[in-house]
Motif scaffolding. Structure first.
Motif, PDB file in Angstrom:
ATOM      1  N   SER A   1     -28.938  16.115  38.008  1.00 42.56           N
ATOM      2  CA  SER A   1     -29.089  15.415  36.723  1.00 42.56           C
ATOM      3  C   SER A   1     -30.337  15.917  36.020  1.00 42.56           C
ATOM      4  CB  SER A   1     -29.249  13.914  36.956  1.00 42.56           C
ATOM      5  OG  SER A   1     -28.147  13.400  37.649  1.00 42.56           O
TER       6      SER A   1
ATOM      7  N   MET B   1     -26.678  22.500  24.809  1.00 40.07           N
ATOM      8  CA  MET B   1     -27.673  21.577  24.265  1.00 40.07           C
ATOM      9  C   MET B   1     -28.712  22.323  23.419  1.00 40.07           C
ATOM     10  SD  MET B   1     -26.357  18.873  25.114  1.00 40.07           S
ATOM     11  CE  MET B   1     -27.424  17.597  24.506  1.00 40.07           C
TER      12      MET B   1
ATOM     13  N   PHE C   1     -23.041  15.003  29.138  1.00 38.05           N
ATOM     14  CA  PHE C   1     -24.328  14.553  28.588  1.00 38.05           C
ATOM     15  C   PHE C   1     -24.089  13.287  27.786  1.00 38.05           C
ATOM     16  CE2 PHE C   1     -22.542  17.607  25.556  1.00 38.05           C
ATOM     17  CZ  PHE C   1     -22.567  16.884  24.376  1.00 38.05           C
TER      18      PHE C   1
ATOM     19  N   ALA D   1     -28.191  14.061  31.098  1.00 40.18           N
ATOM     20  CA  ALA D   1     -27.083  14.998  31.294  1.00 40.18           C
ATOM     21  C   ALA D   1     -27.041  15.482  32.737  1.00 40.18           C
ATOM     22  CB  ALA D   1     -27.243  16.195  30.359  1.00 40.18           C
TER      23      ALA D   1
ATOM     24  N   ALA E   1     -31.435  12.834  25.404  1.00 48.42           N
ATOM     25  CA  ALA E   1     -30.167  12.792  26.145  1.00 48.42           C
ATOM     26  C   ALA E   1     -30.397  12.866  27.644  1.00 48.42           C
ATOM     27  CB  ALA E   1     -29.264  13.948  25.715  1.00 48.42           C
TER      28      ALA E   1
ATOM     29  N   GLU F   1     -32.784  15.509  32.141  1.00 50.89           N
ATOM     30  CA  GLU F   1     -33.025  14.770  30.916  1.00 50.89           C
ATOM     31  C   GLU F   1     -33.497  15.784  29.874  1.00 50.89           C
ATOM     32  OE1 GLU F   1     -33.987  10.147  30.701  1.00 50.89           O
ATOM     33  OE2 GLU F   1     -34.106  11.294  32.518  1.00 50.89           O
TER      34      GLU F   1
END
Ligand code: FA5
Length: 339
Positions: A257, A230, A308, A285, A283, A259
């Motif tokens: 998880s 990312m 993601f 992810a 996103a 963000e």
């Protein structure tokens, strides 16, 4: 009979040359070469001749027929050309006038953004995989570890087609399609497509928008791989100066998880797009949940993976300093022409 034939040929030629327009051609043709024309009736008269003369006379008639046919075609050509010449002479058509310009269109900003995203992920070895836009409750929710009546369903305001079918609320169901197709190989795919949410339309949220899902499954894939991918994406897409921020989050289909936020183009001055926070979420992810891996056919004891899901319009807002997502699909050319 020979004299008759010669007369016919001469008459035919003279009359053909005397024609002044293409409109007179059919009549001439029927008179001389048609089924009920003069040459055909001469052929019919052959049977009145003595048998030994017939073959010779037949040949002469056919030769004249061919001759007249050729003459007809060349006269037709000449008359057509002179008709065109005449038209050009009398018509007020100036062929040297330039035509009206036809402005070529260009790709919509969303398509341009999608293509840039494909390019960046292709360089990192991801393939594009397409999954259905109309989904079953099973794929959109249940196989992603969201049972019926689970409170997390409230995260996605859903357009229901009937009680089993939905317009997909996110591209995540594509994870299951991809896993079931690629099993038992490792996977590195992105899944682009349209999503639908029964949602309040605001400067940052539309009821139809694009997402690009990413999925990597392999042995020993870790959260740091996800953050690395990312980060690389963010720098290639927005330039080194943009910052990314990782926050802990919750999705039923990933554990842990996160963000991913990107620094807003207002440079922390605060604007309505980032709700004055200086950051915009791009996103969600995380690491693929073991239940989801099993639903895709992969043994969670053996395999791990990250996933993601990011918006497409929101990154485009950031990249081009646009302050309202609603411009995208209003079809206002003054907006679209700028990109
Ligand atoms: C999801 O939809 C998850 N499926 C993402 C995910 C995938 C998490 C894989 C974990 C693993 P979320 O609802 O936050 O998450 O949407 C993801 C992105 O879609 C958002 O960050 C945003 O960029 C975009 N998005 C969501 N809703 C809208 C909307 N109404 N209009 C425009 N973009 C939106």
């Amino acid at each position: 009979m020979l004299e008759q034939i010669n007369n016919l040929r001469e008459r035919g030629q003279n009359e053909l040359n005397a024609l002044t327009g293409t409109d007179q051609l059919p009549e001439w043709y029927h008179r001389y070469l048609g089924r009920k024309g003069d040459l055909t009736s001469l052929l019919r008269q052959l049977k009145t001749l003595p048998a030994e003369e017939r073959p010779e006379m037949g040949k002469v008639i056919n030769k004249v027929k061919q001759e007249l046919q050729k003459l007809f075609e060349s006269r037709q050509q000449t008359l057509r050309e002179s008709k065109l010449d005449l038209q050009l002479e009398i018509d007020d058509l100036d062929v040297s006038l330039p035509g009206r310009p036809c402005t070529p269109g260009h790709l919509h900003l969303t398509t341009q953004t999608l293509r840039r995203i494909y390019q960046i992920f292709r360089e990192m070895g991801f393939q594009v995989y397409e999954a259905p836009e109309v989904e079953s409750d099973e794929f959109n929710f249940q196989l992603l570890n969201i049972p019926q009546y689970h409170p997390s369903r409230d995260m996605w305001d859903t357009f229901w087609v009937n009680d089993k079918v939905v317009l997909r609320t996110h591209t995540s169901p594509g994870q299951i399609w991809a896993m079931r197709e690629y099993f038992p190989e490792p996977i590195r795919v992105i899944l682009p497509g349209k999503c639908y949410r029964y949602e309040q339309i605001t400067p940052r949220s539309e009821h139809q928008f694009y997402q690009v899902e990413g999925l990597a499954i392999g042995k020993n894939i870790r959260l740091t791989d996800l953050i690395g991918v990312m980060g690389e994406f963010a720098h290639k897409m927005y330039g080194e100066e943009r910052k990314i921020r990782i926050r802990g989050s919750y999705f039923p289909f990933t554990e842990p998880s996160i963000e991913i936020d990107m620094s807003c183009s207002c440079e922390n001055k605060g604007c309505r797009l980032c709700k004055n926070t200086g950051w915009l979420e791009v996103a969600g992810a995380g690491m693929v949940h073991p239940v989801v891996l099993s639903n895709g056919g992969y043994d969670p004891e053996e395999w791990t993976g990250f996933a993601f899901g990011m918006g497409v319009e929101r990154p485009a807002l950031l990249k081009h300093n646009i302050d309202d997502i609603r411009y995208f699909y209003n079809n206002d050319l003054r907006f679209l022409h700028q990109f």
